[in-house]
Write a protein that holds these residues in place. Structure first.
Motif, mmCIF file in Angstrom:
data_model
loop_
_atom_site.group_PDB
_atom_site.id
_atom_site.type_symbol
_atom_site.label_atom_id
_atom_site.label_comp_id
_atom_site.label_asym_id
_atom_site.label_seq_id
_atom_site.Cartn_x
_atom_site.Cartn_y
_atom_site.Cartn_z
ATOM 1 N N ALA A 445 -19.150 -21.448 20.399
ATOM 2 C CA ALA A 445 -19.409 -20.467 21.446
ATOM 3 C C ALA A 445 -20.783 -19.849 21.226
ATOM 4 C CB ALA A 445 -18.334 -19.384 21.428
ATOM 5 N N LYS A 446 -21.356 -19.287 22.306
ATOM 6 C CA LYS A 446 -22.648 -18.611 22.192
ATOM 7 C C LYS A 446 -22.513 -17.317 21.414
ATOM 8 C CE LYS A 446 -23.208 -18.535 26.629
ATOM 9 N NZ LYS A 446 -23.817 -18.264 27.963
ATOM 10 N N SER A 447 -21.413 -16.618 21.598
ATOM 11 C CA SER A 447 -21.154 -15.381 20.877
ATOM 12 C C SER A 447 -19.656 -15.138 20.893
ATOM 13 C CB SER A 447 -21.900 -14.195 21.516
ATOM 14 O OG SER A 447 -21.492 -14.009 22.851
ATOM 15 N N LEU A 448 -19.207 -14.184 20.081
ATOM 16 C CA LEU A 448 -17.790 -13.903 19.956
ATOM 17 C C LEU A 448 -17.515 -12.441 20.290
ATOM 18 C CD1 LEU A 448 -17.034 -15.751 16.584
ATOM 19 C CD2 LEU A 448 -16.598 -16.582 18.905
ATOM 20 N N MET A 449 -16.465 -12.227 21.079
ATOM 21 C CA MET A 449 -15.985 -10.882 21.366
ATOM 22 C C MET A 449 -14.555 -10.781 20.843
ATOM 23 S SD MET A 449 -17.384 -10.674 25.302
ATOM 24 C CE MET A 449 -16.638 -12.278 25.695
ATOM 25 N N LEU A 450 -14.165 -9.590 20.469
ATOM 26 C CA LEU A 450 -12.810 -9.441 19.940
ATOM 27 C C LEU A 450 -12.261 -8.064 20.251
ATOM 28 C CD1 LEU A 450 -12.855 -7.619 17.020
ATOM 29 C CD2 LEU A 450 -14.142 -9.636 16.334
ATOM 30 N N THR A 451 -10.961 -7.992 20.311
ATOM 31 C CA THR A 451 -10.241 -6.733 20.440
ATOM 32 C C THR A 451 -8.988 -6.840 19.594
ATOM 33 O OG1 THR A 451 -9.368 -5.139 22.019
ATOM 34 C CG2 THR A 451 -8.924 -7.434 22.480
ATOM 35 N N ALA A 452 -8.598 -5.722 18.988
ATOM 36 C CA ALA A 452 -7.430 -5.710 18.101
ATOM 37 C C ALA A 452 -6.321 -4.881 18.730
ATOM 38 C CB ALA A 452 -7.809 -5.143 16.736
ATOM 39 N N ARG A 458 -3.300 -7.655 14.533
ATOM 40 C CA ARG A 458 -3.623 -8.875 15.280
ATOM 41 C C ARG A 458 -4.924 -8.663 16.042
ATOM 42 N NH1 ARG A 458 1.488 -9.211 18.784
ATOM 43 N NH2 ARG A 458 1.148 -6.968 18.591
ATOM 44 N N VAL A 459 -5.667 -9.742 16.194
ATOM 45 C CA VAL A 459 -6.956 -9.702 16.869
ATOM 46 C C VAL A 459 -6.978 -10.775 17.945
ATOM 47 C CG1 VAL A 459 -9.431 -10.135 16.609
ATOM 48 C CG2 VAL A 459 -8.222 -8.785 14.902
ATOM 49 N N LEU A 460 -7.470 -10.399 19.132
ATOM 50 C CA LEU A 460 -7.642 -11.352 20.212
ATOM 51 C C LEU A 460 -9.115 -11.735 20.251
ATOM 52 C CD1 LEU A 460 -6.003 -12.738 22.479
ATOM 53 C CD2 LEU A 460 -6.732 -10.863 23.988
ATOM 54 N N LEU A 461 -9.398 -13.017 19.993
ATOM 55 C CA LEU A 461 -10.767 -13.512 19.936
ATOM 56 C C LEU A 461 -11.140 -14.159 21.259
ATOM 57 C CD1 LEU A 461 -13.292 -14.016 18.125
ATOM 58 C CD2 LEU A 461 -12.298 -16.247 17.585
ATOM 59 N N MET A 462 -12.309 -13.784 21.778
ATOM 60 C CA MET A 462 -12.782 -14.288 23.075
ATOM 61 C C MET A 462 -14.132 -14.961 22.869
ATOM 62 S SD MET A 462 -11.657 -10.715 24.717
ATOM 63 C CE MET A 462 -11.537 -10.092 23.048
ATOM 64 N N PRO A 463 -14.183 -16.295 22.703
ATOM 65 C CA PRO A 463 -15.467 -16.996 22.548
ATOM 66 C C PRO A 463 -16.228 -17.038 23.869
ATOM 67 C CG PRO A 463 -13.618 -18.290 21.702
ATOM 68 C CD PRO A 463 -13.052 -17.219 22.552
ATOM 69 N N ASN A 464 -17.406 -16.439 23.908
ATOM 70 C CA ASN A 464 -18.225 -16.449 25.112
ATOM 71 C C ASN A 464 -18.767 -17.864 25.334
ATOM 72 O OD1 ASN A 464 -19.820 -15.800 27.272
ATOM 73 N ND2 ASN A 464 -21.404 -14.793 26.064
ATOM 74 N N GLY A 465 -18.401 -18.472 26.457
ATOM 75 C CA GLY A 465 -18.791 -19.848 26.731
ATOM 76 C C GLY A 465 -17.742 -20.841 26.297
ATOM 77 N N GLY A 466 -16.615 -20.360 25.729
ATOM 78 C CA GLY A 466 -15.540 -21.249 25.308
ATOM 79 C C GLY A 466 -14.546 -21.488 26.426
ATOM 80 N N LYS A 486 -9.815 -18.322 30.859
ATOM 81 C CA LYS A 486 -11.233 -17.991 30.717
ATOM 82 C C LYS A 486 -11.379 -16.713 29.903
ATOM 83 C CE LYS A 486 -15.453 -17.244 33.373
ATOM 84 N NZ LYS A 486 -16.049 -17.133 34.737
ATOM 85 N N PRO A 487 -12.193 -16.722 28.854
ATOM 86 C CA PRO A 487 -12.325 -15.536 28.005
ATOM 87 C C PRO A 487 -12.861 -14.323 28.767
ATOM 88 C CG PRO A 487 -13.231 -17.462 26.916
ATOM 89 C CD PRO A 487 -12.956 -17.859 28.327
ATOM 90 N N THR A 488 -12.224 -13.188 28.563
ATOM 91 C CA THR A 488 -12.680 -11.918 29.133
ATOM 92 C C THR A 488 -12.356 -10.824 28.141
ATOM 93 O OG1 THR A 488 -12.384 -10.339 30.931
ATOM 94 C CG2 THR A 488 -10.499 -11.724 30.404
ATOM 95 N N TRP A 489 -13.335 -9.917 27.911
ATOM 96 C CA TRP A 489 -13.108 -8.863 26.918
ATOM 97 C C TRP A 489 -12.481 -7.630 27.545
ATOM 98 C CZ3 TRP A 489 -15.644 -3.973 26.517
ATOM 99 C CH2 TRP A 489 -15.235 -3.230 25.411
ATOM 100 N N ALA A 490 -13.144 -7.085 28.574
ATOM 101 C CA ALA A 490 -12.674 -5.816 29.132
ATOM 102 C C ALA A 490 -11.290 -5.944 29.744
ATOM 103 C CB ALA A 490 -13.671 -5.303 30.179
ATOM 104 N N GLY A 491 -10.960 -7.123 30.234
ATOM 105 C CA GLY A 491 -9.659 -7.315 30.861
ATOM 106 C C GLY A 491 -8.603 -7.858 29.934
ATOM 107 N N SER A 492 -8.788 -7.743 28.616
ATOM 108 C CA SER A 492 -7.817 -8.255 27.645
ATOM 109 C C SER A 492 -7.215 -7.091 26.864
ATOM 110 C CB SER A 492 -8.496 -9.228 26.682
ATOM 111 O OG SER A 492 -9.108 -10.286 27.397
ATOM 112 N N PHE A 493 -5.913 -7.168 26.608
ATOM 113 C CA PHE A 493 -5.226 -6.059 25.950
ATOM 114 C C PHE A 493 -4.010 -6.598 25.210
ATOM 115 C CE2 PHE A 493 -3.081 -2.088 25.365
ATOM 116 C CZ PHE A 493 -4.085 -1.112 25.425
ATOM 117 N N ILE A 494 -3.818 -6.107 23.993
ATOM 118 C CA ILE A 494 -2.627 -6.451 23.215
ATOM 119 C C ILE A 494 -1.670 -5.269 23.283
ATOM 120 C CG2 ILE A 494 -1.728 -7.184 20.989
ATOM 121 C CD1 ILE A 494 -4.496 -8.169 20.264
#
Length: 619
Positions: A445-452, A458-466, A486-494
Motif C-alpha cells: 500500500a502507499k500508506s497505512l491508516m488504522l483505528t483501534a 484490536r486494530v482495524l488496518l486500512m491500506p491506502n491503495g489496497g 474498499k479501505p476507509t478510515w473515517a467511516g470505519s468503527f469497531i
C-alpha cells in the motif's frame, strides 16, 4: 490662534541656525556617493539609502533636543515670564512652542530628505522597500511623541524636586500595568490586539502631555517646581484613565465566548462531559481562543494553547495542551469544581504526539527529536525516556495500562509504487524503561491508516491503495479477519461487542461485519461526500455524520443515530458533532462516551445535543 502662530514664528526665528545645519547635512549623501565603494551598490541607491538614514536620525535627535528645551529651559532660567506678563493665555504659550518645535523637525527633515530622494528616487524602493508616505507619517508621529516625552523628562529633571522620585515610581507602575494588560493577549498569540493596546496606551500617554502642558503653564507659571507639580499631577491622572480604557479593551477581547466563534473547530473527549472549541472570535481581530466546555452545564473557560486542540485522558477528566510562549506541555485537571493547570516541564519546539493515561496521571509525548518521554504529571518526574529509531516516521499511541505505552509506527512518506509499507507495534515498559517490538506487518500500500477499538485490543488496518481491510490483534498485529471492502478510515468503527462497521460512500450504506469477517447486514444511510462514524453512544448505537454532497462543494451535513444491531436509523438531525476520535490516540469512543455532545448547526451556532433524545440547548 493668532497668539499661537506669533509665538511659533518667534520660536522658529530664534532657532534658524538649525535650518543651516540641516542644509549642510543634506549634502552628505552626495559626498558619500563619491566614495569608490559606492559604485558596487549603485550611486543612486547609496544616495537614497544614506539620505533616508540621515534624515530619520536627524529628526529623532532634533525632536529629543527640542523636547528637552521647549519649555523647561526657560522655566529653569525664569525666562517664561516674558510671555506671562502679556495678555496671552497659557494654551497659546504652550501650543505655540509645541507647534514651533514640531514644524522645525518636519521642515529640517524635508531639507535633508528631499534632495537625496529627488536624485535617488528610482532606487528608493530598492534601498528601503517602504512607501515614502509611510516613512513621512512615521517620522511625523514619532517626532511628535519624542518632543512630548522629552518635554516631560526635561521638566521633571530640571526642577530638581523631590517629586521626581514619585514620578519614577509612577512611571515604573505605568509600564508594569501596561505589561500586565498585554500579557493575556500575548499568551494567546493575539498579536494584533497586543499592538493595538501597546500603541493605544503609548499614544494616549503622549496625547495626555498636550493638555498637561497647558495645565502646567496655567498653574505653574514661571516657577519650575510648581510647573513640575502641575505637569506631574495632570499626566499621571490622565495616564490612569488611559490604562482604564486599555483594560476595558482587553477585558472586552477576552470576554469572547464559544458563541462568538466564527467557523468553529470542535473536539470532544471520548468519555466524560468535556469538549473543546476554537476559532476566530468575532470582531476581535486575530484573537483565536481555545475553550474547554462542560457539555452538561455549558460552563467554559479559555486556555492559552498554541495548537487548536486539546487531547483528553480516557476518563475525560484531564486535558493536555501546548502552552504558547515557551511551548510547554500543560495538563489541566477537570474533575473538580475549578480547573487546575499543571506544568509538566516538557518543552518543544514541538511535539508530534502527546497522550495522557486513562486516569490522567501520566503523560507520554514524542518530541521533535523522536524521543518518547513518559512523565508523572503530579510529581513532575520523568519516568522513562527512549529514542525511537529511524526518521520520517508517524506515530500513534496510547496507555495500554499505567505501566505500558503501546506505539504504532508507520512511514510518514508515501511509499513508492511496488515497494509497500510496514506497520510496527512497540510497547514501552515504564518501570523497566525498555522498548519492545511486539508486532510487524508489511502491506502492499502507499500508506497505512488504522483505528483501534475502545480497549485497544484490536486494530482495524486500512491500506491506502489496497483491496481490503484487516482486523488485527492490537499487540502482535496478527491477522484476525479480512474484509474485502474498499479501505476507509473515517467511516470505519469497531463496536464494543466486537462487530465492525465500514461505510461505503459509493453505495451510501453502512456495512456491519462480525469480528470473524462475515457480513451481518447493510444499513442504507444515503449518499454523501464523506461518511464518518463518530462515536458509540450506547451499545451498538452509532453516531454517523454524512458530510457534503457527491460532486458538489456545498457545505451540507446530517447526523444520524444508527442502531447497528437492528439495522435502523433512529434519528436524523441537521447538526455536525465535534471530532471525538483524536489523531494521537487511535482508539474509538466506546458506549461509555458522553451522551451530551457539542455540535454546530448550519449557521455555525454551537449547541449541546443529546443524540439519544434529540434535545438541543444553545451554548
Amino acid at each position: 490662534m493668532t497668539h499661537v502662530l506669533a509665538i511659533a514664528s518667534r520660536e522658529i526665528r530664534e532657532r534658524r541656525m538649525v535650518f543651516v545645519a540641516a542644509a549642510f547635512l543634506a549634502t552628505l549623501p552626495f559626498l558619500f556617493a563619491l566614495l569608490p565603494s559606492a559604485a558596487r551598490f549603485g550611486r543612486a541607491a547609496r544616495i537614497a539609502g544614506t539620505g533616508g538614514i540621515l534624515a530619520s536620525a536627524w529628526a529623532v535627535g532634533l525632536a529629543i533636543v527640542l523636547g528637552v528645551s521647549i519649555l523647561s529651559s526657560e522655566l529653569a532660567q525664569r525666562r517664561l515670564s516674558f510671555y506671562l506678563t502679556k495678555p496671552i493665555g497659557a494654551a497659546s504659550v504652550w501650543l505655540g512652542k509645541l507647534t514651533a518645535a514640531w514644524v522645525i523637525v518636519l521642515v529640517t527633515f524635508a531639507i535633508v530628505f528631499v534632495p537625496s530622494l529627488m536624485v535617488g528616487g528610482s532606487a528608493w524602493q530598492t534601498a528601503w522597500n517602504t512607501p515614502i508616505n509611510v516613512v513621512v507619517a512615521l517620522v511625523a508621529l514619532i517626532s511628535l511623541g519624542l518632543i512630548l516625552l522629552f518635554h516631560l523628562a526635561g521638566t521633571f529633571v530640571r526642577s530638581r524636586s523631590p517629586l521626581l522620585a514619585v514620578d519614577l515610581v509612577l512611571g515604573v507602575l505605568f509600564a508594569g500595568a501596561t505589561w500586565l494588560l498585554v500579557q493575556p493577549l500575548m499568551a494567546r498569540l493575539s498579536l494584533q490586539n497586543v499592538k493595538i493596546v501597546t500603541l493605544g496606551v503609548a499614544c494616549g500617554f503622549a496625547a495626555a502631555v498636550i493638555p498637561a502642558g497647558v495645565f502646567q503653564v496655567a498653574r505653574g507659571r514661571a516657577d519650575i517646581r510648581a510647573s513640575h507639580a502641575a505637569l506631574s499631577k495632570f499626566v499621571w491622572a490622565a495616564s490612569a484613565v488611559v490604562l482604564l480604557f486599555g483594560g476595558a479593551f482587553v477585558a472586552w477581547v477576552l470576554s469572547a465566548g464559544p458563541s462568538d466563534l466564527l467557523s468553529p473547530q470542535l473536539g470532544q473527549a471520548s468519555a466524560g462531559k468535556w469538549a473543546w472549541a476554537t476559532g476566530q472570535a468575532a470582531k476581535r481581530n486575530d484573537y483565536r481562543p481555545l475553550f474547554l466546555i462542560d457539555t452538561t452545564t455549558g460552563r467554559h473557560f479559555s486556555i492559552p494553547a498554541s495548537r487548536f486542540a486539546a487531547s483528553f485522558s480516557g476518563d475525560g477528566n484531564s486535558a493536555v495542551w501546548l502552552r504558547r510562549g515557551n511551548l510547554e506541555l500543560m495538563v489541566t485537571r477537570l474533575g473538580g469544581g475549578k480547573p487546575r493547570h499543571i506544568a509538566t516541564g516538557l518543552s518543544g519546539p514541538w511535539f508530534s504526539v502527546a497522550v495522557l493515561s486513562d486516569d490522567g496521571t501520566r503523560l507520554a509525548a514524542i518530541d521533535s527529536n523522536q524521543t518518547l518521554s513518559v512523565s508523572d504529571v503530579d510529581g513532575g518526574r520523568i519516568l522513562a525516556s527512549v529514542k525511537l529509531a529511524g526518521s520520517f516516521k508517524s506515530h500513534r499511541m496510547f496507555f495500554a495500562d499505567n505501566d505500558t505505552v503501546r506505539i504504532y509506527e508507520t512511514p510518514s512518506r508515501v511509499a513508492q509504487p511496488g515497494t509497500g509499507t510496514t506497520l510496527r507495534a512497540y510497547e514501552l515498559n515504564i518501570p523497566g524503561r525498555g522498548l519492545t517490538l511486539t508486532g510487524e506487518l508489511a502491506a502492499p500500500a502507499k500508506s497505512l491508516m488504522l483505528t483501534a477499538d475502545s480497549s485497544g485490543r484490536r486494530v482495524l488496518l486500512m491500506p491506502n491503495g489496497g483491496d481490503g481491510m484487516f482486523l488485527l490483534d492490537g499487540r502482535s498485529l496478527q491477522n484476525m479477519a479480512t474484509y474485502s471492502v474498499k479501505p476507509t478510515w473515517a467511516g470505519s468503527f469497531i463496536l464494543r461487542n466486537g462487530n465492525v462497521v465500514i461505510a461505503d460512500r459509493a453505495a451510501g450504506v453502512l456495512g456491519v461485519f462480525a469480528g470473524s469477517g462475515e457480513k451481518l447486514r447493510e444499513i442504507r444511510v444515503g449518499h454523501a461526500s464523506q461518511i464518518w462514524a463518530m462515536s458509540e453512544i450506547a451499545p451498538s448505537r452509532l453516531v454517523v455524520l454524512l458530510y457534503g454532497r457527491p460532486g458538489s462543494y456545498v457545505r451540507d451535513f446530517t447526523t444520524l443515530v444508527v442502531d447497528c444491531e437492528r439495522g435502523v436509523i433512529e434519528r436524523r438531525d441537521k447538526v455536525m458533532p465535534a471530532q471525538i476520535r483524536g489523531y494521537d490516540d487511535p482508539r474509538v469512543a466506546s458506549s461509555d462516551a458522553p451522551r451530551q455532545l457539542l455540535v454546530e448547526d448550519a449557521e455555525r451556532r454551537l449547541w449541546r445535543w443529546n443524540p439519544l433524545t434529540g434535545a438541543k440547548t444553545r451554548l
